[in-house]
Design an enzyme around this catalytic site. Structure first.
Site, PDB file in Angstrom:
ATOM      1  N   HIS A  59       0.839  -1.204   0.000  1.00 51.32           N
ATOM      2  CA  HIS A  59       0.000   0.000   0.000  1.00 51.32           C
ATOM      3  C   HIS A  59       0.874   1.254   0.000  1.00 51.32           C
ATOM      4  O   HIS A  59       0.652   2.179  -0.786  1.00 51.32           O
ATOM      5  CB  HIS A  59      -0.897   0.043   1.248  1.00 51.32           C
ATOM      6  CG  HIS A  59      -1.980  -0.970   1.288  1.00 51.32           C
ATOM      7  ND1 HIS A  59      -2.146  -1.796   2.377  1.00 51.32           N
ATOM      8  CD2 HIS A  59      -2.970  -1.278   0.424  1.00 51.32           C
ATOM      9  CE1 HIS A  59      -3.187  -2.583   2.166  1.00 51.32           C
ATOM     10  NE2 HIS A  59      -3.703  -2.298   0.982  1.00 51.32           N
ATOM     11  N   LYS A  86     -16.698  -7.028   5.864  1.00 52.78           N
ATOM     12  CA  LYS A  86     -15.497  -7.512   6.544  1.00 52.78           C
ATOM     13  C   LYS A  86     -15.585  -7.241   8.042  1.00 52.78           C
ATOM     14  O   LYS A  86     -16.133  -6.238   8.469  1.00 52.78           O
ATOM     15  CB  LYS A  86     -14.257  -6.793   5.997  1.00 52.78           C
ATOM     16  CG  LYS A  86     -13.932  -7.118   4.550  1.00 52.78           C
ATOM     17  CD  LYS A  86     -12.667  -6.400   4.120  1.00 52.78           C
ATOM     18  CE  LYS A  86     -12.292  -6.723   2.690  1.00 52.78           C
ATOM     19  NZ  LYS A  86     -11.057  -6.013   2.284  1.00 52.78           N
ATOM     20  N   ARG A 138      -2.645  -5.903  -8.103  1.00 52.62           N
ATOM     21  CA  ARG A 138      -1.643  -6.956  -7.972  1.00 52.62           C
ATOM     22  C   ARG A 138      -1.744  -7.976  -9.099  1.00 52.62           C
ATOM     23  O   ARG A 138      -0.761  -8.606  -9.457  1.00 52.62           O
ATOM     24  CB  ARG A 138      -1.814  -7.705  -6.641  1.00 52.62           C
ATOM     25  CG  ARG A 138      -1.408  -6.913  -5.434  1.00 52.62           C
ATOM     26  CD  ARG A 138      -1.709  -7.689  -4.199  1.00 52.62           C
ATOM     27  NE  ARG A 138      -3.148  -7.985  -4.200  1.00 52.62           N
ATOM     28  CZ  ARG A 138      -3.840  -8.352  -3.150  1.00 52.62           C
ATOM     29  NH1 ARG A 138      -3.253  -8.532  -2.017  1.00 52.62           N
ATOM     30  NH2 ARG A 138      -5.123  -8.584  -3.236  1.00 52.62           N
ATOM     31  N   SER A 147      -3.523  -7.657   2.880  1.00 53.02           N
ATOM     32  CA  SER A 147      -3.878  -7.426   4.285  1.00 53.02           C
ATOM     33  C   SER A 147      -4.396  -8.697   4.939  1.00 53.02           C
ATOM     34  O   SER A 147      -4.059  -9.003   6.086  1.00 53.02           O
ATOM     35  CB  SER A 147      -4.919  -6.309   4.398  1.00 53.02           C
ATOM     36  OG  SER A 147      -4.355  -5.084   4.005  1.00 53.02           O
TER      37      SER A 147
END
Length: 161
Positions: free
Chosen positions: A17, A41, A90, A128
């Site tokens: 990040h 989440k 990514r 993460s």
């Protein structure tokens, strides 16, 4: 003056990040990194902790500010006169998801563009969720997250034991 926005839940912020933020900050006059609440989440860190960790992790980026928001990205963009949304990618899986998000944002706020920045190769494997799992089992996160995050993860782990 170009104002850009990077969004995410950042639970926790990773070196990947931070690399995206450093590169994005060079493209715009002002960069806002905003922690958004993702109702799907269950976070490890509170919203306030994530904001604090982001602030500490990005102190070296002069034109970056950290904020938080509980609502739609499109509303934040309108309320804060954002010109560009910057997203890190990514993989092609990230692209597919982010592409549809960008199209929806463009539908809601037509004058805002989304820029995709590719993750630097050394950070491709960092996520993460992977960091949280690694930390849960006392794995070594030293080169994967900023030092303040490493300390915060160790503290969380000690509290839960």
């Amino acid at each position: 003056m170009k104002k850009a926005l990077c969004t995410g839940s950042f639970d926790p912020v990773t070196n990947g990040h931070v690399n995206i933020f450093e590169r994005a900050a060079k493209l715009v006059d002002e960069l806002i990194v905003c922690v958004f609440v993702n109702k799907r989440k269950i976070p490890l860190f509170t919203l306030e902790e994530r904001v604090d960790l982001l602030r500490e992790s990005t102190l070296h980026i002069d034109n970056l500010t950290v904020d938080s928001y509980e609502g739609l990205v499109s509303d934040y963009v309108k309320q804060n006169d954002i010109d560009v949304v910057i997203r890190g990618l990514r993989s092609s899986v990230d692209f597919e998801y982010e592409y549809y998000q960008a199209q929806m944002l463009n539908h809601l706020v037509p004058n805002v563009n989304t820029i995709f920045l590719l993750t630097a190769p050394e950070f491709l494997f960092i996520s993460s969720s992977g960091i949280r799992e690694l930390a849960q089992f006392n794995g070594d996160v030293h080169k994967l997250v900023p030092e303040c995050v490493e300390i915060a993860l160790r503290t969380k782990q000690q509290i839960s034991e």
